[in-house]
Design an enzyme around this catalytic site. Sequence first.
Site, PDB file in Angstrom:
ATOM      1  N   HIS A  17       0.824  -1.215   0.000  1.00 46.82           N
ATOM      2  CA  HIS A  17       0.000   0.000   0.000  1.00 46.82           C
ATOM      3  C   HIS A  17       0.856   1.263   0.000  1.00 46.82           C
ATOM      4  O   HIS A  17       0.340   2.363  -0.242  1.00 46.82           O
ATOM      5  CB  HIS A  17      -0.899  -0.016   1.236  1.00 46.82           C
ATOM      6  CG  HIS A  17      -2.336   0.329   0.946  1.00 46.82           C
ATOM      7  ND1 HIS A  17      -2.880   0.364  -0.320  1.00 46.82           N
ATOM      8  CD2 HIS A  17      -3.364   0.668   1.794  1.00 46.82           C
ATOM      9  CE1 HIS A  17      -4.157   0.686  -0.259  1.00 46.82           C
ATOM     10  NE2 HIS A  17      -4.472   0.888   1.013  1.00 46.82           N
ATOM     11  N   ASN A  57      -6.965   6.222   4.285  1.00 45.21           N
ATOM     12  CA  ASN A  57      -8.397   6.507   4.152  1.00 45.21           C
ATOM     13  C   ASN A  57      -8.757   7.978   4.288  1.00 45.21           C
ATOM     14  O   ASN A  57      -9.886   8.369   3.993  1.00 45.21           O
ATOM     15  CB  ASN A  57      -9.191   5.705   5.184  1.00 45.21           C
ATOM     16  CG  ASN A  57      -9.144   4.213   4.920  1.00 45.21           C
ATOM     17  OD1 ASN A  57      -8.416   3.748   4.048  1.00 45.21           O
ATOM     18  ND2 ASN A  57      -9.899   3.453   5.682  1.00 45.21           N
TER      19      ASN A  57
END
Length: 202
Positions: A25, A73
């Site tokens: 990620h 996020n």
Amino acid sequence: MSGFDEISLIVGLGNPGKKYADTRHNAGWWFIEHLTAQFQFALKPEARFQGLFGEFRFEQRVIRVLAPTTFMNHSGRSVVSCASYYKIKPNQIMVIHDEIDLTPGDCRIKFKGGHGGHNGLRDICKSLDTADFVRLRLGVGHPKSASMVINYVLSKPSSSELAQINWSIDRSMKVMELLLSGELERAIHQLHTKDQTLVESN
């Protein structure tokens, strides 16, 4: 390409902390590390933008670089604060992120489009209220099961996968000057038509 402008802000997505530094990620942050080496500048914590921030000059223009430290996020709040401060339009922003729909070693440039389930892109689209920005998608591979995606992107790639991802970052660096010059179509053509196979010397 219609709607595209010269890139003024480069954003690499990732998660802060040693726990996530080597995970798939964080491919966007790996790209930024290569970028700082190529253009010889450094990133420093910038509270205003909730991230690591730096600048370099290209053809008499200042290019801003941001690595949000909000966790993936909530990347949008960091991007919007920086873009608003410098009056940078969404179509002048390039976001670099990991892409599970591409294999390691593959990379693609895209202008506009959806978030494809990527939570960092999702939050940026929501915060900017548009999807009209450039994305550099770095392939990290897919775990083959949707239920495994979160654990997969938050885990480390194998050594061979990492070599492929780094190779794709190196290839991407070779089209950066075209992107910064506003030649998006030429950059896409050059990057997308290159041989996609990493040849390792013995």
